[in-house]
Design an enzyme around this catalytic site. Structure first.
Site, short mmCIF file in Angstrom:
data_model
loop_
_atom_site.label_atom_id
_atom_site.label_comp_id
_atom_site.label_asym_id
_atom_site.label_seq_id
_atom_site.Cartn_x
_atom_site.Cartn_y
_atom_site.Cartn_z
N ASP A 483 0.80 -1.22 0.00
CA ASP A 483 0.00 0.00 0.00
C ASP A 483 0.84 1.26 0.00
OD1 ASP A 483 -2.54 -1.07 0.17
OD2 ASP A 483 -2.47 -1.25 2.35
C1 GLC Z 1 -0.95 2.33 6.00
C2 GLC Z 1 -0.14 1.19 6.52
C3 GLC Z 1 -0.23 -0.04 5.67
C4 GLC Z 1 -1.66 -0.34 5.46
C5 GLC Z 1 -2.39 0.87 4.91
C6 GLC Z 1 -3.84 0.54 4.76
O1 GLC Z 1 -0.43 2.80 4.81
O2 GLC Z 1 1.20 1.54 6.61
O3 GLC Z 1 0.40 -1.11 6.28
O4 GLC Z 1 -1.79 -1.39 4.59
O5 GLC Z 1 -2.25 1.96 5.76
O6 GLC Z 1 -4.63 1.62 4.71
C1 GLC Z 2 -1.50 -3.97 5.44
C2 GLC Z 2 -2.72 -4.06 4.58
C3 GLC Z 2 -2.50 -4.92 3.38
C4 GLC Z 2 -1.25 -4.49 2.67
C5 GLC Z 2 -0.08 -4.45 3.61
C6 GLC Z 2 1.17 -3.92 2.97
O1 GLC Z 2 -1.28 -5.19 6.05
O2 GLC Z 2 -3.81 -4.55 5.29
O3 GLC Z 2 -3.59 -4.84 2.52
O4 GLC Z 2 -1.04 -5.38 1.64
O5 GLC Z 2 -0.38 -3.62 4.70
O6 GLC Z 2 1.11 -2.57 2.68
#
Ligand code: GLC
Ligand code: GLC
Length: 811
Positions: A483
């Site tokens: 993300d």
């Molecule tokens: C933030 C977190 C990431 C997560 C994302 C979801 O960016 O760092 O881990 O997946 O939020 O909204």
């Molecule tokens: C968080 C989110 C997942 C994403 C991950 C890496 O775990 O839930 O959707 O893939 O962060 O950013």
């Protein structure tokens, strides 16, 4: 340092010191009514949706930590104390918390009185039941003043924390017999109320928070408890609570049980009222009556335990490695159920208001859960697919209460669609139920737009090939699995969200090697499924695209020693030796090696060796290296984190199993096992003080080698790590893989493992599988014997339901 220990026979973790380095929690309920409970009684309850139907209030990130919960206060004339130590924090003579499968018991002893609270949500019940047992262990009679406590949330957990100009005037309660009813907003738009009942006559109660505590007191010193006398307050606005007051005298050696029921009711419009402004209590009373004695409560707990016996009997292993067996047989599977229920919504790190069910997350969660209750997985797949758009794109999340897509984290994450193929094929391989593919499923929940689920898989597959970039690799869109790799975001405004702000996708050259690997694996799965269905033309069409992707990866995705991570907006390489920081990333190397791309040419081995050399450390495999030390506007959020944390070179546990599986693809069982142990919580229990979070479940992230405090974990419970590690250990290390045609046995183990056994229920039959490794191999099945008869190949054909068969496997 440890703060407790495992009790495997009872499937419990026993906490013996209440001052854990972080609240260590458990989950109650596994269908509609849920509670989170910490080892000191903190936590909250909700019905289905932690945002829209929050039943009790909780204060996240408060001082002190973990404020608010289901508390009991005891005034014994000498001291005021709580069985869970908090909130009073009066030193106890002894303390023990046992977190089990969907239940928790907390026991405190003070001045010769033992107080034990059992918390659980009985099966098929919209209520949390609490049994308080008080025992006098002294030789004198004891008179105790006992107070229960919960604080109502005004239903929407978000507005509950901000709209005080309204909230302080809306609260309403009713008190009848020993039950306190919370009915705020019931008369206008709501058809639900909550209640908190006791199974004995009350000596008093309190429903107004300020009266109970006194305006200037904390949870640790409620005025009513200190004075030992409730004022029988009736809340009008402000903050309604529920506290029962009971006076009890215990003779020497005597013990007494009290049952409390915290429940939720919905009434049809024409059944809302008993009389003007008096709520209809019929359903509440029915539930309360089911648990009005300790015996009934014990029977309900026994049912819950039996339910878990059944679930956990589907897969169990005996390796002789105690720490491995307890993870696989108990805790990892339990965590898979929890992530299935909650996706990433409610934990002590996820506030329950921000995130619903993730399209990507919930599909992945299925690979750790589908063997437990395939029918529930089936329903989930349909729910998820119903939020998809006709072009295969998806809302990133949906709200569990309405099942509608929400735009809070936006859309356009180009990995999302492929995960639906993973979730669906995992379900069919487990259940053999191909009929799910014929289910009519809408787009974006629009009635009339239904097509078969199979057609959703077509648009998922096509979404990738309709969105290819200049190198024939998948365009990343808003982001892929990571993300925080926001290649089209270019954000320099601190008030913008990296996740949802307008992206420059027009004209972008940003391509993802992670999606490429993902596409090869689940594209191949899709091809296999099409063939199985006799759709040979579609299989051929799809195969061509998969083959083209493999070629594109080899040609444009290989950096010499490892797989590139991506191309950025301008078409520059990311995750290349040419870069100054972020030369190598875990995700693309995980997915391309799992996909076996370039296996013959040695690319898989090279890539995995580079991972070992550059990303591995004492506590696990970090996400990228070198960590970013400055903000790169063209990379986005990833470079906003300090080095060693989260997606910037943290050990993002979710993706470690991708490397573990990659290692098994090329047969290095020793290496796979070494990686598995590094992040497995039962193996890090002895460093609980450093690790900080629960030693019985996986955390999303462990601080990496570049961090200030390597090895410190955060964000426990709701993480794809649970499903992926269960998948890696059960299917790729222990090697028990459901396929369309039966169970395939394909272990990849450390050379020094001599033997192990797995009991696996599969489509109604039970397989008792014993694997022997007389020659110290790591991979390669020499023979499979089923009930004394040799089978050719390594797939055990499906057996009739009810049959128990013995399988002997030799490597
Ligand atoms: C933030 C977190 C990431 C997560 C994302 C979801 O960016 O760092 O881990 O997946 O939020 O909204
Ligand atoms: C968080 C989110 C997942 C994403 C991950 C890496 O775990 O839930 O959707 O893939 O962060 O950013």
């Amino acid at each position: 340092m440890q703060f407790g220990h495992f009790d495997d026979n009872r499937r419990e973790y026993v906490i013996t010191d209440p001052r854990t380095p972080w609240p260590w929690i458990n989950y109650l309920g596994n269908e509609d009514f849920f509670s989170l409970v910490s080892n000191t009684g903190g936590g909250y309850s909700f019905y289905k949706d932690a945002k829209f139907r929050r039943i009790t209030r909780y204060r996240y990130n408060n001082v002190p930590m973990d404020s608010g919960g289901k508390y009991f206060y005891i005034n014994d004339g000498e001291s005021i104390w709580s069985p869970g130590w908090k909130p009073c924090k009066t030193p106890l003579d002894s303390y023990e918390c046992r977190h089990g499968m969907n239940y928790t018991t907390i026991k405190g002893v003070k001045n010769g009185v033992e107080a034990e609270v059992l918390y659980f949500v009985p099966l098929k019940t919209w209520a949390e039941v609490q049994k308080l047992t008080l025992r006098n262990t002294t030789s004198e009679a004891k008179t105790l003043k006992v107070f229960s406590f919960v604080e109502w949330c005004l239903w929407n957990a978000a507005t509950d924390m901000e709209n005080f100009q309204r909230n302080f005037s809306t609260g309403e309660v009713e008190i009848e017999d020993s039950v306190i009813y919370h009915k705020t907003e019931y008369k206008e738009r709501r058809n639900h109320y909550a209640y908190y009942a006791a199974n004995v006559a009350l000596d008093g109660f309190e429903t107004d928070r300020e009266t109970f505590f006194g305006l200037y007191n904390g949870f640790d010193e409620p005025q009513t408890v200190l004075e030992g006398a409730p004022r029988n307050s009736v809340a009008h606005g402000w903050s309604p609570i529920a506290s029962h007051y009971i006076e009890v005298t215990l003779q020497p050696g005597e013990s007494k049980d009290f049952v409390f029921v915290l429940g939720y009711v919905e009434n049809a419009d024409d059944e809302k009222w008993e009389s003007k402004n008096i709520i209809n209590k019929t359903k509440a009373k029915a539930t309360i009556a089911r648990f009005d004695t300790a015996e009934k409560v014990d029977a309900a707990l026994a049912e819950l335990r039996a339910y878990w016996d059944n679930l956990l009997n589907v897969f169990s292993v005996k390796t002789g490695e105690e720490k491995l067996d307890r993870m696989v047989n108990i805790w990892n599977q339990y965590q898979c159920m929890i992530t299935f229920c909650f996706s990433r919504s409610a934990s002590f790190f996820e506030s329950g208001i921000g995130r619903g069910m993730g399209f990507r997350d919930s599909n992945q969660d299925l690979i750790g859960f589908v063997h437990q209750i395939p029918e529930r997985a089936r329903e989930r797949i349909i729910d998820i697919a119903s939020t998809q758009f006709p072009d295969g794109g998806c809302y990133h999340q949906y709200q569990p209460l309405t099942k509608k897509g929400n735009n809070e984290i936006g859309q356009g994450f180009n990995d999302d669609p492929m995960w639906l193929i993973l979730g669906t094929t995992a379900y069919i391989k487990e259940s053999g139920d191909f009929s799910i593919l014929d289910e009519p499923v809408p787009f974006d929940n629009v009635p009339g737009s239904e097509v078969s689920l199979f057609e959703h898989l077509i648009v998922s597959f096509d979404h990738v090939i309709n969105n290819l970039g200049p190198h024939g690799l998948p365009l990343i869109g808003r982001a892929d699995w990571n993300d925080c790799l926001n290649l089209n975001c270019f954000s320099n405004d601190p008030n913008e969200s990296f996740q949802t702000t307008e992206n420059k996708t027009e004209g972008s050259k940003a391509e993802s090697l992670m999606i490429a690997g993902l596409f090869v694996i689940y594209g191949n799965d899709y091809v296999e499924l099409c063939k199985k269905l006799g759709k040979n033309e579609e299989a051929e069409r799809a195969q061509k695209h998969v083959d083209a992707m493999i070629e594109a990866v080899k040609q444009y995705g290989w950096d010499g020693e490892w797989f590139l991570r991506a191309y950025d907006y301008f078409g520059n390489k990311i995750g290349s030796n040419e870069n100054e920081e972020g030369k190598i990333f875990i995700e693309s190397n995980g997915w391309c090696t799992m996909a076996g791309i370039g296996l013959e040419e040695g690319l898989v081995t090279k890539a995995l060796d580079s991972v070992k050399e550059r990303l591995d450390c004492e506590h696990g495999i970090v996400l990228n290296n070198p960590a970013f030390t400055k903000y790169y506007i063209e990379y986005g959020e990833i470079s906003s984190y300090p080095p060693g944390y989260k997606e910037n070179a943290g050990i993002f546990c979710h993706n470690n199993p991708w490397i573990i599986i990659g290692e098994t693809v090329q047969g290095r069982g020793d290496r796979a096992w070494e990686y598995f142990r590094k992040i497995c919580p039962s193996y890090t229990e002895h460093i609980s003080d450093l690790h900080k979070v629960e030693p019985y479940v996986y955390a999303q992230m462990i601080a990496g080698k570049d961090a200030f405090k390597p090895g410190e974990a955060k964000n426990s419970w709701l993480t794809g790590t649970a499903a992926w590690n269960f998948y890696a250990i059960s299917q790729y290390i222990l090697g028990i893989q459901p396929t369309y045609d039966g169970l395939r046995i394909d272990p990849c183990i450390p050379a020094d493992w001599k033997e192990y056994t797995v009991t696996r229920q599969f489509r109604g039959a039970t397989y008792e599988i014993s694997v022997k490794n007389p020659n110290g191999n790591m991979k390669g099945v020499k023979s499979v014997v089923v009930d004394g008869k040799a089978v050719s190949g390594n797939i055990i054909p499906e057996m009739p339901a009810g049959k128990i068969c013995r399988v002997e496997v030799t490597l």
